[in-house]
Design a protein around this motif. Structure first.
Motif, PDB file in Angstrom:
ATOM      1  N   UNK A 131       0.829  -1.206   0.000  1.00  0.00           N
ATOM      2  CA  UNK A 131       0.000   0.000   0.000  1.00  0.00           C
ATOM      3  C   UNK A 131       0.868   1.263   0.000  1.00  0.00           C
ATOM      4  N   UNK A 132       1.972   1.211   0.729  1.00  0.00           N
ATOM      5  CA  UNK A 132       2.867   2.369   0.779  1.00  0.00           C
ATOM      6  C   UNK A 132       3.552   2.579  -0.558  1.00  0.00           C
ATOM      7  N   UNK A 133       3.910   1.496  -1.242  1.00  0.00           N
ATOM      8  CA  UNK A 133       4.501   1.620  -2.579  1.00  0.00           C
ATOM      9  C   UNK A 133       3.531   2.312  -3.539  1.00  0.00           C
ATOM     10  N   UNK A 134       2.259   2.056  -3.395  1.00  0.00           N
ATOM     11  CA  UNK A 134       1.257   2.632  -4.285  1.00  0.00           C
ATOM     12  C   UNK A 134       0.891   4.066  -3.904  1.00  0.00           C
ATOM     13  N   UNK A 135       1.327   4.496  -2.735  1.00  0.00           N
ATOM     14  CA  UNK A 135       1.028   5.844  -2.265  1.00  0.00           C
ATOM     15  C   UNK A 135       2.125   6.809  -2.723  1.00  0.00           C
ATOM     16  N   UNK A 136       2.113   8.009  -2.190  1.00  0.00           N
ATOM     17  CA  UNK A 136       3.171   8.983  -2.482  1.00  0.00           C
ATOM     18  C   UNK A 136       4.116   9.145  -1.300  1.00  0.00           C
ATOM     19  N   UNK A 137       4.007   8.254  -0.303  1.00  0.00           N
ATOM     20  CA  UNK A 137       4.788   8.422   0.927  1.00  0.00           C
ATOM     21  C   UNK A 137       6.170   7.768   0.802  1.00  0.00           C
ATOM     22  N   UNK A 138       7.193   8.398   1.374  1.00  0.00           N
ATOM     23  CA  UNK A 138       8.536   7.811   1.359  1.00  0.00           C
ATOM     24  C   UNK A 138       8.577   6.506   2.156  1.00  0.00           C
ATOM     25  N   UNK A 139       9.384   5.560   1.670  1.00  0.00           N
ATOM     26  CA  UNK A 139       9.593   4.301   2.386  1.00  0.00           C
ATOM     27  C   UNK A 139      11.045   3.869   2.203  1.00  0.00           C
ATOM     28  N   UNK A 140      11.614   3.357   3.292  1.00  0.00           N
ATOM     29  CA  UNK A 140      12.991   2.869   3.273  1.00  0.00           C
ATOM     30  C   UNK A 140      13.026   1.469   3.859  1.00  0.00           C
ATOM     31  N   UNK A 141      13.852   0.606   3.285  1.00  0.00           N
ATOM     32  CA  UNK A 141      14.054  -0.734   3.821  1.00  0.00           C
ATOM     33  C   UNK A 141      15.527  -0.991   4.011  1.00  0.00           C
ATOM     34  N   UNK A 142      15.883  -1.591   5.139  1.00  0.00           N
ATOM     35  CA  UNK A 142      17.277  -1.888   5.459  1.00  0.00           C
ATOM     36  C   UNK A 142      17.427  -3.384   5.719  1.00  0.00           C
ATOM     37  N   UNK A 143      18.409  -4.026   5.074  1.00  0.00           N
ATOM     38  CA  UNK A 143      18.623  -5.448   5.294  1.00  0.00           C
ATOM     39  C   UNK A 143      17.403  -6.254   4.895  1.00  0.00           C
ATOM     40  N   UNK A 144      16.849  -6.982   5.854  1.00  0.00           N
ATOM     41  CA  UNK A 144      15.639  -7.777   5.593  1.00  0.00           C
ATOM     42  C   UNK A 144      14.500  -6.895   5.078  1.00  0.00           C
ATOM     43  N   UNK A 145      14.408  -5.668   5.583  1.00  0.00           N
ATOM     44  CA  UNK A 145      13.380  -4.742   5.096  1.00  0.00           C
ATOM     45  C   UNK A 145      13.547  -4.424   3.626  1.00  0.00           C
ATOM     46  N   UNK A 146      14.797  -4.310   3.166  1.00  0.00           N
ATOM     47  CA  UNK A 146      15.054  -4.068   1.754  1.00  0.00           C
ATOM     48  C   UNK A 146      14.606  -5.260   0.914  1.00  0.00           C
ATOM     49  N   UNK A 147      14.823  -6.459   1.434  1.00  0.00           N
ATOM     50  CA  UNK A 147      14.409  -7.660   0.713  1.00  0.00           C
ATOM     51  C   UNK A 147      12.888  -7.711   0.561  1.00  0.00           C
ATOM     52  N   UNK A 148      12.158  -7.298   1.594  1.00  0.00           N
ATOM     53  CA  UNK A 148      10.697  -7.286   1.518  1.00  0.00           C
ATOM     54  C   UNK A 148      10.219  -6.306   0.450  1.00  0.00           C
ATOM     55  N   UNK A 149      10.846  -5.139   0.392  1.00  0.00           N
ATOM     56  CA  UNK A 149      10.462  -4.153  -0.624  1.00  0.00           C
ATOM     57  C   UNK A 149      10.800  -4.669  -2.016  1.00  0.00           C
ATOM     58  N   UNK A 150      11.994  -5.255  -2.176  1.00  0.00           N
ATOM     59  CA  UNK A 150      12.384  -5.801  -3.479  1.00  0.00           C
ATOM     60  C   UNK A 150      11.390  -6.848  -3.948  1.00  0.00           C
ATOM     61  N   UNK A 151      10.996  -7.752  -3.037  1.00  0.00           N
ATOM     62  CA  UNK A 151      10.040  -8.795  -3.397  1.00  0.00           C
ATOM     63  C   UNK A 151       8.693  -8.198  -3.779  1.00  0.00           C
ATOM     64  N   UNK A 152       8.265  -7.145  -3.080  1.00  0.00           N
ATOM     65  CA  UNK A 152       6.987  -6.500  -3.388  1.00  0.00           C
ATOM     66  C   UNK A 152       7.008  -5.842  -4.760  1.00  0.00           C
ATOM     67  N   UNK A 153       8.208  -5.463  -5.226  1.00  0.00           N
ATOM     68  CA  UNK A 153       8.345  -4.855  -6.548  1.00  0.00           C
ATOM     69  C   UNK A 153       8.632  -5.883  -7.637  1.00  0.00           C
ATOM     70  N   UNK A 154       8.542  -7.165  -7.282  1.00  0.00           N
ATOM     71  CA  UNK A 154       8.674  -8.225  -8.276  1.00  0.00           C
ATOM     72  C   UNK A 154      10.061  -8.792  -8.458  1.00  0.00           C
ATOM     73  N   UNK A 155      11.033  -8.370  -7.646  1.00  0.00           N
ATOM     74  CA  UNK A 155      12.392  -8.892  -7.768  1.00  0.00           C
ATOM     75  C   UNK A 155      12.510 -10.239  -7.053  1.00  0.00           C
ATOM     76  N   UNK A 156      13.439 -11.045  -7.508  1.00  0.00           N
ATOM     77  CA  UNK A 156      13.705 -12.338  -6.880  1.00  0.00           C
ATOM     78  C   UNK A 156      14.719 -12.149  -5.762  1.00  0.00           C
ATOM     79  N   UNK A 157      14.400 -12.681  -4.578  1.00  0.00           N
ATOM     80  CA  UNK A 157      15.313 -12.668  -3.428  1.00  0.00           C
ATOM     81  C   UNK A 157      15.834 -14.087  -3.256  1.00  0.00           C
ATOM     82  N   UNK A 158      17.153 -14.244  -3.208  1.00  0.00           N
ATOM     83  CA  UNK A 158      17.732 -15.594  -3.159  1.00  0.00           C
ATOM     84  C   UNK A 158      19.000 -15.603  -2.312  1.00  0.00           C
ATOM     85  N   UNK A 159      19.450 -16.794  -1.869  1.00  0.00           N
ATOM     86  CA  UNK A 159      20.691 -16.876  -1.099  1.00  0.00           C
ATOM     87  C   UNK A 159      21.892 -16.488  -1.959  1.00  0.00           C
TER      88      UNK A 159
END
Length: 224
Positions: A72-100
């Protein structure tokens, strides 16, 4: 501005980020997901920061609610930051593959910044890393830079409104002490990019230099 943190473990707290926001006159709240606190609603914050987490995050029942909030935040105009695991969650929400990754990165690593990226990053800088996973570059995203072990250390999306990075720019000496004590098992597998606890804490100047990078990133991110 009022910022909300999503926290996944007691030892992955906001650390220097909390001090920075306070010093700049911003307010913040922390949603402790690991304590089963209910994630905020989009109307509860002006910006969202999704913090890091252990290699094996125990999600319980809040994972779907958190993912829904990120989307929902990605679809809004609000800033969002992800660090470490948080970055992986954002990447996955944008359709990127997260892998070891073939190698983990634990400790201070040299990052080659993207000089034509959206953030005001140096051509080369040191950052504290704590991850064993990698993600691809989502469609429409811009790389923030790379390390020797990881071709992508993070990205910006929609300008610099969304920032996702494996770099833990929030790290302080106390934060690293707690992390290395509670996540010591991550350091038992040797590798060229795995440092000892003593090496991570040996030079306090590294934390001061990284704090200057954090300042540049936060100003770029919140200027929107």
């Amino acid at each position: 501005m009022h910022i909300y943190f999503l926290q996944h473990a007691s030892h992955f707290g906001p650390a220097r980020l909390a001090d920075w926001l306070t010093s700049m006159g911003h307010s913040f709240n922390v949603c402790r997901l690991h304590s089963d606190e209910v994630p905020p609603r989009p109307g509860d914050f002006d910006a969202l920061i999704v913090l890091g987490g252990p290699e094996q995050v125990v999600t319980h029942g809040w994972a779907k609610r958190e993912q829904h909030l990120i989307e929902r935040t990605l679809k809004s105009s609000k800033p969002m930051m992800g660090l470490g695991y948080g970055a992986e969650l954002i990447a996955a929400s944008l359709g990127a593959i997260v892998s070891p990754n073939t190698q983990g990165e634990f400790g201070w690593q040299s990052i080659r910044g993207n000089e034509v990226g959206d953030l005001d990053l140096p051509a080369r800088f040191e950052a504290f890393l704590w991850h064993r996973r990698i993600f691809g570059l989502p469609e429409g995203a811009v790389s923030i830079g790379a390390s020797e072990a990881s071709p992508l250390q993070g990205f910006t999306w929609d300008g610099a409104r969304v920032v996702a990075m494996h770099c833990h720019l929030e790290a302080t000496p106390d934060w690293v002490r707690a992390l290395t004590e509670l996540e010591a098992h991550s350091l038992t597998t040797p590798g060229p990019w795995v440092q000892s606890r003593d090496e991570m804490l040996r030079d306090s100047r590294r934390f001061a230099q990284q704090a200057a990078i954090l300042d540049r990133v936060m100003i770029d991110w919140l200027r929107l």
